[in-house]
Write a protein that holds these residues in place. Structure first.
Motif, PDB file in Angstrom:
ATOM      1  N   GLN A 157      71.062  46.238  39.860  1.00 19.83           N
ATOM      2  CA  GLN A 157      71.550  44.869  39.934  1.00 19.83           C
ATOM      3  C   GLN A 157      71.715  44.355  38.507  1.00 19.83           C
ATOM      4  O   GLN A 157      70.824  44.532  37.684  1.00 19.83           O
ATOM      5  CB  GLN A 157      70.543  43.964  40.661  1.00 19.83           C
ATOM      6  N   GLU A 158      72.835  43.717  38.259  1.00 23.67           N
ATOM      7  CA  GLU A 158      73.092  43.188  36.921  1.00 23.67           C
ATOM      8  C   GLU A 158      74.096  42.050  37.047  1.00 23.67           C
ATOM      9  O   GLU A 158      74.902  42.017  37.969  1.00 23.67           O
ATOM     10  CB  GLU A 158      73.660  44.306  36.044  1.00 23.67           C
ATOM     11  N   THR A 159      74.026  41.114  36.121  1.00 26.79           N
ATOM     12  CA  THR A 159      75.012  40.043  36.059  1.00 26.79           C
ATOM     13  C   THR A 159      75.711  40.123  34.715  1.00 26.79           C
ATOM     14  O   THR A 159      75.065  40.071  33.677  1.00 26.79           O
ATOM     15  CB  THR A 159      74.349  38.664  36.238  1.00 26.79           C
ATOM     16  N   LEU A 160      77.041  40.293  34.750  1.00 24.82           N
ATOM     17  CA  LEU A 160      77.847  40.342  33.531  1.00 24.82           C
ATOM     18  C   LEU A 160      78.864  39.215  33.586  1.00 24.82           C
ATOM     19  O   LEU A 160      79.631  39.114  34.550  1.00 24.82           O
ATOM     20  CB  LEU A 160      78.564  41.688  33.405  1.00 24.82           C
ATOM     21  N   THR A 212      76.347  44.974  41.901  1.00 18.97           N
ATOM     22  CA  THR A 212      75.407  45.847  42.591  1.00 18.97           C
ATOM     23  C   THR A 212      75.957  47.260  42.492  1.00 18.97           C
ATOM     24  O   THR A 212      77.124  47.499  42.797  1.00 18.97           O
ATOM     25  CB  THR A 212      75.265  45.451  44.077  1.00 18.97           C
ATOM     26  N   LEU A 217      72.283  53.127  34.886  1.00 16.02           N
ATOM     27  CA  LEU A 217      72.630  51.711  34.836  1.00 16.02           C
ATOM     28  C   LEU A 217      71.726  50.932  35.778  1.00 16.02           C
ATOM     29  O   LEU A 217      71.218  51.471  36.765  1.00 16.02           O
ATOM     30  CB  LEU A 217      74.096  51.516  35.235  1.00 16.02           C
ATOM     31  N   PRO A 218      71.519  49.637  35.500  1.00 17.60           N
ATOM     32  CA  PRO A 218      70.694  48.839  36.412  1.00 17.60           C
ATOM     33  C   PRO A 218      71.348  48.740  37.787  1.00 17.60           C
ATOM     34  O   PRO A 218      72.575  48.651  37.890  1.00 17.60           O
ATOM     35  CB  PRO A 218      70.644  47.461  35.751  1.00 17.60           C
TER      36      PRO A 218
END
Length: 90
Positions: A67-70, A76, A64-65
């Motif tokens: 850092q990601e924005t969902l 994080t 998984l990344p």
């Protein structure tokens, strides 16, 4: 549909000076489960109220990344080991 972000001027007085909120959980989205759903729902609702939210979680898959924005919520993920156990270290 992303979460609604309120500008500083439009935030209610009780929120303007609130600190950022970090939700820390062993697992979070995209994993499914009771805690994961709870973290996502609470973060979404607090974000809609204008609070600054960040979710800090682990990733035992290391796929998984980091850092990601969902749905407008920054996530994080920290690496964790071992991958195939029901317990792990991060």
């Amino acid at each position: 549909m992303g979460a609604r972000q309120l500008s500083e001027a439009n935030r209610p007085d009780f929120i303007r000076n609130q600190p950022c909120i970090a939700q820390v959980a062993a697992r979070s989205r995209p994993f499914l489960g009771g805690v994961e759903t709870h973290i996502a729902e609470v973060a979404r609702r607090l974000n809609q109220l204008g609070f600054a939210i960040r979710v800090i979680s682990t990733d035992t898959t290391q796929q998984l990344p980091r850092q990601e924005t969902l749905d407008g919520i920054p996530i994080t993920r920290c690496r964790a080991w071992p991958r195939s156990r029901d317990w792990y270290l991060s």
